[in-house]
Write a protein that holds these residues in place. Sequence first.
Motif, PDB file in Angstrom:
ATOM      1  N   VAL A  20      22.592   3.602  85.992  1.00  0.00           N
ATOM      2  CA  VAL A  20      24.037   3.187  85.832  1.00  0.00           C
ATOM      3  C   VAL A  20      24.358   2.256  86.385  1.00  0.00           C
ATOM      4  CG1 VAL A  20      25.955   4.333  84.383  1.00  0.00           C
ATOM      5  CG2 VAL A  20      23.967   4.736  84.288  1.00  0.00           C
ATOM      6  N   ASP A  21      23.974   0.574  86.568  1.00  0.00           N
ATOM      7  CA  ASP A  21      24.493   0.537  87.486  1.00  0.00           C
ATOM      8  C   ASP A  21      25.988  -0.661  87.032  1.00  0.00           C
ATOM      9  OD1 ASP A  21      22.736  -0.886  85.662  1.00  0.00           O
ATOM     10  OD2 ASP A  21      21.689  -2.205  86.494  1.00  0.00           O
ATOM     11  N   ASP A  22      25.797  -1.764  88.116  1.00  0.00           N
ATOM     12  CA  ASP A  22      27.195  -2.167  86.942  1.00  0.00           C
ATOM     13  C   ASP A  22      27.131  -3.475  86.053  1.00  0.00           C
ATOM     14  OD1 ASP A  22      29.017  -1.577  89.192  1.00  0.00           O
ATOM     15  OD2 ASP A  22      27.983  -3.325  91.055  1.00  0.00           O
ATOM     16  N   ALA A  79      28.670  -3.173  82.379  1.00  0.00           N
ATOM     17  CA  ALA A  79      29.215  -4.068  81.990  1.00  0.00           C
ATOM     18  C   ALA A  79      28.748  -4.960  80.492  1.00  0.00           C
ATOM     19  CB  ALA A  79      28.744  -5.601  83.001  1.00  0.00           C
ATOM     20  N   THR A  80      27.050  -4.794  80.196  1.00  0.00           N
ATOM     21  CA  THR A  80      26.826  -4.386  78.524  1.00  0.00           C
ATOM     22  C   THR A  80      27.153  -3.881  77.567  1.00  0.00           C
ATOM     23  OG1 THR A  80      24.834  -5.156  80.058  1.00  0.00           O
ATOM     24  CG2 THR A  80      24.503  -4.866  77.681  1.00  0.00           C
ATOM     25  N   LEU A  81      27.329  -2.218  78.200  1.00  0.00           N
ATOM     26  CA  LEU A  81      27.871  -1.473  77.335  1.00  0.00           C
ATOM     27  C   LEU A  81      29.055  -1.769  76.976  1.00  0.00           C
ATOM     28  CD1 LEU A  81      25.646   1.438  78.326  1.00  0.00           C
ATOM     29  CD2 LEU A  81      25.477   0.118  76.696  1.00  0.00           C
ATOM     30  N   SER A  82      29.432  -2.300  77.990  1.00  0.00           N
ATOM     31  CA  SER A  82      30.977  -2.476  77.606  1.00  0.00           C
ATOM     32  C   SER A  82      32.254  -1.300  77.855  1.00  0.00           C
ATOM     33  CB  SER A  82      31.560  -2.910  76.181  1.00  0.00           C
ATOM     34  OG  SER A  82      30.878  -4.585  76.296  1.00  0.00           O
ATOM     35  N   ARG A 122      13.446   1.251  90.064  1.00  0.00           N
ATOM     36  CA  ARG A 122      15.120   1.035  89.215  1.00  0.00           C
ATOM     37  C   ARG A 122      14.363   0.339  87.467  1.00  0.00           C
ATOM     38  NH1 ARG A 122      19.660   0.874  93.100  1.00  0.00           N
ATOM     39  NH2 ARG A 122      18.993   1.561  94.761  1.00  0.00           N
ATOM     40  N   VAL A 123      14.639   1.565  86.941  1.00  0.00           N
ATOM     41  CA  VAL A 123      15.260   0.679  85.642  1.00  0.00           C
ATOM     42  C   VAL A 123      16.938   0.487  84.847  1.00  0.00           C
ATOM     43  CG1 VAL A 123      14.869   0.863  83.278  1.00  0.00           C
ATOM     44  CG2 VAL A 123      12.807   1.320  85.154  1.00  0.00           C
ATOM     45  N   SER A 124      17.352  -0.404  84.980  1.00  0.00           N
ATOM     46  CA  SER A 124      18.491  -0.362  84.334  1.00  0.00           C
ATOM     47  C   SER A 124      19.206   0.214  83.101  1.00  0.00           C
ATOM     48  CB  SER A 124      19.307  -1.329  84.808  1.00  0.00           C
ATOM     49  OG  SER A 124      20.908  -1.720  83.905  1.00  0.00           O
ATOM     50  N   LEU A 125      20.010   1.301  82.440  1.00  0.00           N
ATOM     51  CA  LEU A 125      19.999   1.791  81.416  1.00  0.00           C
ATOM     52  C   LEU A 125      20.454   1.055  80.575  1.00  0.00           C
ATOM     53  CD1 LEU A 125      21.048   4.364  80.574  1.00  0.00           C
ATOM     54  CD2 LEU A 125      23.283   4.363  80.370  1.00  0.00           C
ATOM     55  N   ALA A 126      21.354  -0.407  80.826  1.00  0.00           N
ATOM     56  CA  ALA A 126      21.261  -1.384  79.860  1.00  0.00           C
ATOM     57  C   ALA A 126      19.829  -2.093  79.279  1.00  0.00           C
ATOM     58  CB  ALA A 126      21.695  -3.024  80.436  1.00  0.00           C
ATOM     59  N   ASP A 127      18.937  -2.022  80.144  1.00  0.00           N
ATOM     60  CA  ASP A 127      17.334  -2.239  79.434  1.00  0.00           C
ATOM     61  C   ASP A 127      16.997  -1.529  78.447  1.00  0.00           C
ATOM     62  OD1 ASP A 127      17.747  -4.975  80.730  1.00  0.00           O
ATOM     63  OD2 ASP A 127      16.357  -3.976  82.893  1.00  0.00           O
ATOM     64  N   LEU A 128      16.986  -0.297  79.397  1.00  0.00           N
ATOM     65  CA  LEU A 128      16.869   0.855  78.443  1.00  0.00           C
ATOM     66  C   LEU A 128      17.253   1.325  77.270  1.00  0.00           C
ATOM     67  CD1 LEU A 128      14.371   3.631  78.751  1.00  0.00           C
ATOM     68  CD2 LEU A 128      17.106   5.256  79.241  1.00  0.00           C
ATOM     69  N   LEU A 129      18.491   0.295  77.010  1.00  0.00           N
ATOM     70  CA  LEU A 129      19.152   0.881  75.208  1.00  0.00           C
ATOM     71  C   LEU A 129      19.126  -0.624  74.525  1.00  0.00           C
ATOM     72  CD1 LEU A 129      22.478   2.661  76.838  1.00  0.00           C
ATOM     73  CD2 LEU A 129      21.039   3.643  75.396  1.00  0.00           C
ATOM     74  N   HIS A 130      18.719  -0.945  75.136  1.00  0.00           N
ATOM     75  CA  HIS A 130      18.451  -2.617  74.856  1.00  0.00           C
ATOM     76  C   HIS A 130      17.088  -3.542  74.097  1.00  0.00           C
ATOM     77  CE1 HIS A 130      23.254  -3.169  76.138  1.00  0.00           C
ATOM     78  NE2 HIS A 130      22.644  -3.154  74.432  1.00  0.00           N
TER      79      HIS A 130
END
Lengths: 388, 485
Positions: free
Chosen positions: B74-76, B80-83, B297-305
């Motif tokens: 869960v990075d910056d 930001a992406t998830l707001s 590393r894999v950003s949570l943003a990438d995993l979700l989107h």
Amino acid sequence: MRTAPWMMAVMLASPPALTAQTQAPCGGLRFENGRMVFGRPLSPQGAETDACLAHVAQALLARPAIRSVTVAAKLPDADRLDGRGLAAAKRAADVLVAAGVPRTRVSAMAPPSVEGEPAQLQLAYVERPAQPAVARLRAASGAVEAGATEAQLLARTVGDSLYPGELLRTGADARAELALADGSTVRVVENSLIKVGAIELMANLQRKVQLDLLRGTVETDAAPGGAGSIFEVRTRGAVAGVRGTRFRVSAQDDGTSRLETLEGKVALIAEQAEVEVSGGHGSRAKPGSPPEPPRPLLPAPTLVGPRGGAFASAPKVSWRTLAGAATYRVEVARTADFAASVQTYDSASAELAIPGPRQGKWFWRVMAVDGDGFVGFPSKIYAFDVQP
Amino acid sequence: MDSSPAEPHRRDGLRLPSPAMLRVLGACVGIALAGVTAATGGAPGFLERSLYDQAVSRLLPAVPPSADLVLVEVDDRALATLSERWPLSRTTWARAFHALAAQRPSAVAVDVVFDQPGPRDALELGEDILEALRRSGLTEQPAGEALAADLEARLRARDGDARLAEAISEGHGVVLGAAALTDDVPGMAPLQDGVLGTPLALPAHALRLQAQEVAGSIAPLRMAARGSGTLNMLVDGDGVIRRYPYAVGVSGQAWPSLALATALHLTPERAEPLRELAAWDRGAPLMRLPAPNWLPRVSLADLLHADPRSVGLDLALRGKTVFVGVTATGLHGQSTLPGQVAVPGVEIHAFAMDNLRSGRLMRSSGLVALLGVLETAAVLAAFVWLCRRARTSGAVLRWAVTLAVLHTALVAWLASDPGWVIPLVPAWVGLMLMLVVDAASRAREMGRQRGALRRLFIRYPQASVEPAAPQPDAQRARADAMHQD
């Protein structure tokens, strides 16, 4: 409200009786740490499972603090991966919904099981977080009910939480032991009704505990509190202010409040008068009257026997006569802590033939009761085995 | 004249111990330091932490990357992406675990404790509306029934705790975080009976990290997960984390850390050796450090989107052991390791797990600590013996340097090869003290000899001027003169 340093208060009521463990449809049901613990493993389906789930649904409806329940079917991986696990969980969830639990509060899942464990259903719940429990039912036997009002009382079992303002009622032959959030213990004897007030725990071990004894008798082991702590047991006519002590409080039907202090000191307050009742003494306050001067409690009777051993039937227990005792109260229980499943008998003489068919190990003790109903110190505890 | 007999007596009282005795005292100081280090948990001792930090971070080989470990962070960018702000909502976590389950990792270790239920105020309001709708009779009409069904579906979807439990149960095995409630852990509600599953078969009271209670995720999540592991770290007094507690003692029971619980889940057939390794050094051995950016590393943003069928995600996650945690700037979970600052806690759990399963652990207590004391004693005893044989200060210095180098090399080899960390500085201190004592005693001896020579050369010219009359005659002549007076 009142706090006297290093004092304790106790009120006592009449004792009695005995209890039988009820056999629940699930072989027993407890609510522990967010998990529902059954007396026996709950198979994924079947008539017994449905009956148990219906019982669980009633228990859930009786606990408004529980906001959601999750049903997990733990099946071996071969069954789980082809969808049978989730199907079994959903079927069980449907049983709960059919029994009245709102569908929005029930979810189903099929998590991986532990290798070697039999297939079974497990249930977990989430309680309302904003309202911390102030007490937990540590032991119970007989009809023990709780609820927001007397009209809403529903059966409770060991492990249940109690919230501020809830009432707890014990029926005939019932007993309950509550573990309060401050570490104190309250034993509620049969035919009693108490209201659990707010319990505030503050820094430096300071705490504020209020219990309303509406009917019957409670025996309390109050945990030591820091400076300024308040522990009160209120009856209709009196207040007992306590700190770190052991006492009994009784609220009789005629409005008399009776206090027996076993350890420490207790302030008994009624009609704007106050007496300090130290350990080994008792006092009472009749309706509209100030508390009576403290009187000594009767000492513990000396038991004669049996002090152990096995018997083909329930033996006759005996003890030495105590001067000043009008009657004797004999308690027989399955466990040495006398927390639940306690059977109480009164005897005018110094012996009693323990009634009823029974089997296994039993513990017994005796307390002397004076002419005004004040109950003295309990005797030592002995045991006997019945092996028909 | 009366004082003359007393002077020798006063000199006796001030006499210093012999140089040999002083050398032994210096050796004893070094051995005592090693003993104190052993008694206080083993090396590195208080005096040598900085040296240890430099050594393990710069000299010891770093943990090599493992191809089967990956960090979902869960990075910056994710925030930001998830707001969303930290902590993420349960519905977001549910989406994340659902997406993870779709990639079929071999295990998921979560550096998060979900110890409180999610907020339900909106759900309860919705339930009240739904109930009122049904009581009103509107649901008997098709439109009302459709409205109620839609509302029910929406309420169900927004029940984050339930959806998260379902998502966790979909995976092959999720290990959740827990917390042993020590003084440095912020207030969390303890589990009433401290139950996290089955405790470890380890001597709980002997473990280095002890706590009275343990907190864990809420019951539905624990039921859905494969297990739980504690997230606690052992922080030294200087704020650096040098040891990883693989097991925690809580009221007489031993509970596994996140690393140990994950390793046990991944390789159940190696449970016994893993438990034995985890019990080293009272359950908290010293850590081998990874190189920076050791963990993919894999950003949570990438995993979700990303598209769940994405080849990139599949390559990154399928069959891997996934560690999930927060790395965003300013959030808790940043720890200081020897030579490294601001390491996310989730990375520490990951390489602790990797160290455990590969046996790359370092130990410093028990027999190793005893070895350290004996080694220090041997070095210092050897120097005591060599000092007595050395004829010059230069020889003594050479022996001291030689022993110090040998001691340092042995300490370094023990740390790098078998992973035994023994005290370094106590032997140095002992050698230094003995060197000072030896130098002082030799300087004193040289001074004494120089004085003797000086006295000898001063006396020699006087003897050449005066006649060398026999002393008895001179005394007799002096006595005659007194009689004449």
